[in-house]
Design an enzyme around this catalytic site. Structure first.
Site, short mmCIF file in Angstrom:
data_model
loop_
_atom_site.label_atom_id
_atom_site.label_comp_id
_atom_site.label_asym_id
_atom_site.label_seq_id
_atom_site.Cartn_x
_atom_site.Cartn_y
_atom_site.Cartn_z
CB CYS A 1 108.51 50.40 35.86
SG CYS A 1 108.02 52.09 35.60
CG HIS B 1 105.82 49.83 39.96
ND1 HIS B 1 107.18 49.73 40.12
CD2 HIS B 1 105.62 50.94 39.22
CE1 HIS B 1 107.78 50.73 39.51
NE2 HIS B 1 106.85 51.48 38.95
CD GLU C 1 107.53 46.87 42.25
OE1 GLU C 1 106.97 46.15 41.43
OE2 GLU C 1 108.12 47.92 41.94
CB SER D 1 123.06 47.33 70.61
OG SER D 1 122.03 46.70 69.87
N GLY D 2 121.30 45.37 72.76
CA GLY D 2 119.93 45.27 73.27
C GLY D 2 118.93 45.26 72.12
N GLY D 3 119.37 45.62 70.92
CA GLY D 3 118.48 45.66 69.75
C GLY D 3 118.29 44.27 69.17
CB VAL D 4 115.60 42.92 66.97
CG1 VAL D 4 115.63 43.88 65.82
CG2 VAL D 4 115.18 41.55 66.47
CG ASP D 5 119.21 44.18 63.38
OD1 ASP D 5 118.11 43.61 63.31
OD2 ASP D 5 119.45 45.28 62.84
CB SER D 6 123.47 43.01 68.31
OG SER D 6 122.68 43.56 69.33
CB SER D 7 119.22 40.23 70.52
OG SER D 7 119.39 41.42 71.23
#
Ligand code: XMP
Length: 535
Positions: free
Chosen positions: A78, A166, A168, A220-226
């Site tokens: 584009c 586009h 993508e 934190s219990g969240g996916v990233d930190s786990s």
């Protein structure tokens, strides 16, 4: 590690280009348009993104491509295509009418590698206000649509292409094939970027980087930190100490359940119940930003006090992921940051920062979690704000209000997990692309409502009371609002169209079982102009 560089000229779809390249098991970096890493030996190709600007706008992002053209294969998308055409002597003008939406692509060269395997008249997605009206000398037109003459071009005998559509976006039916042709066949990607290779190389790098040092990580219990914790645990084992602070405003039983999960995963984790302190400090506070400040401050205090007990710690690990770090450009050229972090890095601790997931998109983090054998309910967990239910209770916070909200939220979330829906077509593709493990049978998959949406939660409108009747009794209690949104990055979101029978059931269950609530509403606002959280 081979990589594709995507130069970001501020388009809303730049991150999507990055995701598509990663789906080709190829590593890529998204960098501001003028930050090309000329010294990086691993670059194998370059993509120029779209932009909200016209090439002839005063403020348009312009960059000298001389150290790039001729050295790497180049694909302009584009604005990227218009910019190259304009820069090298072509003409770009306002299109008579905005060229937006579906179009069918006719290509002219049987053996052009960019269109290898392409069907004639394949559907592509256009979205631009300008159009290329003349291409530079030495460039050739290689595709058109009914309305767009120079839909794609190539510099003669050079690996330089421009496409005004586009590839993508999902609506460009063979867009992924075009990107594969560029990334794999033209740039020569070995396609060796995968969850398994990521785990293997990252564990080796972490071992080397950290050696025998001790590392602290806030869970934190969240996916990233786990996922960050499990990855580090694999690399350095007992030298990793995780700290999980309960501020009292987590979901129902979450502290207990998540601690159990962490212990099963073999993590060395200290759980700190600091809820009394947080409740005391939040007493009477109603302003959302004030709540956030107090929780942030208390969190750092509690975290630091625990961290200080861990002697000899040298590193602080965090679950920062790639979208948290990408410097997206908005049309004023300012950097947009949508990052809310509860604690931030406790600077006075003099710890070095370790962010093993800093190159990953959320769906890749989930894939890495699966690769590490983590339980599915931990991996597919919805994002949850650091200040927790404190920003989902309008008005001041008391343990009783938290209890009411926890109960309502629990019924809602359990309901979302239990209610199954059948999906096909684009909806199914989206869910599968996010890594949800579902089997396709007869073109359909079955998933829970929970897995279909980005984030959900209940909000207690504790500043509002309304009249109701239960049995023969008049009630005068609080409403609960339910929120569920679809999104890919939380920057924009749409309200989820939950089935009516599900909503009816949840409403009944909440009103019948949660004392203190006599009315349930559903939030039908999208972001923008609303936000995902109410506070
Ligand atoms: P909004 O409400 O800004 O939320 O549309 C976007 C995303 O950020 C989360 N969020 C927070 N996360 N601390 C956090 O760690 C916060 O103070 C905070 N506020 C919002 C929200 O849940 C959503 O995923």
């Amino acid at each position: 590690m081979q990589k594709i560089i995507i130069l970001d000229f501020g388009s809303q779809t730049t991150q999507l280009i990055g995701r598509r390249v990663r789906e080709l098991d190829t590593f890529c970096e998204i960098l501001p348009y003028n930050k090309f890493p000329h010294e990086d030996p691993d670059v194998i190709g370059v993509i120029l993104s779209g932009s909200p600007f016209s090439v002839y706008d005063q403020e348009a992002f312009k960059v000298d491509l001389s150290g790039i053209r001729g050295k790497y294969p180049l694909l302009g998308i584009c604005y990227g295509a218009q910019y190259m055409s304009y820069t090298y002597g072509g003409k770009v003008e306002p299109a008579g009418s905005r060229e937006y939406g579906r179009a069918n692509l006719e290509w002219f060269e049987q053996d052009n590698p960019l269109f290898a395997g392409f069907c004639q008249n394949s559907q592509v997605w256009m979205s631009h206000g300008d159009t290329i009206t003349a291409i530079p000398d030495g460039f050739k037109k290689i595709a058109s649509t009914a309305k767009v003459n120079f839909a794609a071009y190539q510099a003669e005998n050079e690996p330089l292409w421009g496409v005004q559509f586009h590839p993508e976006v999902f609506h460009s039916v063979q867009g992924s094939l075009l990107l594969k042709n560029f990334v794999v066949d033209i740039c020569g990607s070995r396609q060796d970027w995968s969850a398994a290779s990521f785990v293997e190389t990252t564990v080796a790098e972490l071992k080397q980087q950290i050696g025998e040092d001790r590392v602290i990580l806030g869970l934190s219990g969240g996916v990233d930190s786990s996922v960050a914790a499990v990855l580090l645990n694999r690399a350095i084992g007992k030298n990793l100490t995780c700290i999980f602070v309960d501020h009292g405003m987590l979901r129902k039983n979450e502290f207990r359940d998540v601690m159990h999960d962490y212990e099963c995963l073999g993590l060395n984790v200290i759980g700190v119940d600091a809820s009394q302190k947080f409740f005391a400090d939040l007493q009477g506070v109603t302003d959302p930003e004030q709540k956030r400040k107090i929780i942030g401050r208390d969190f750092v205090e509690v975290f630091n006090a625990e961290a200080k007990k861990i002697t000899g710690a040298k590193w602080l690990a965090q679950g920062t992921i790639y979208p948290d770090r990408i410097e997206s450009l908005n049309i004023t050229g300012k950097v947009i940051k949508s990052h809310h972090n509860v604690g931030g890095l406790p600077k006075e601790m003099h710890l070095e920062l370790c962010e093993p997931l800093k190159w990953l998109f959320k769906d890749e983090v989930r894939r890495v979690g699966r690769q590490l054998g983590m339980p599915e309910h931990l991996i597919t967990r919805h994002p949850f704000p650091g200040p927790g239910l404190a920003v989902r209770i309008l008005g001041d916070i008391t343990p009783e209000k938290v209890r009411i909200l926890q109960d309502a939220d629990d019924i809602y979330i359990r309901g979302l997990r239990e209610y199954k829906v059948k999906l096909s077509g684009e909806e199914a593709r989206k869910v599968l692309a996010a890594g949800v493990p579902a089997q396709m049978t007869d073109g359909e998959i079955e998933v829970s409502l929970y897995d279909q949406i980005w984030q959900a939660g209940a909000i207690l409108l504790s500043t509002v009371r309304s009249v109701g009747v239960m049995g023969d009794e008049r009630t005068y209690e609080h409403p609960v609002a339910l929120r569920a949104v679809t999104s890919t990055d939380a920057m924009t979101a749409d309200w989820a169209h939950l089935p009516y029978d599900f909503m009816a059931q949840v409403s009944n269950d909440i009103i019948n079982h949660v004392k203190g609530v006599n009315r349930v509403c559903y939030d039908i606002s999208s972001k923008p102009p609303a936000t995902i959280e109410w506070e």
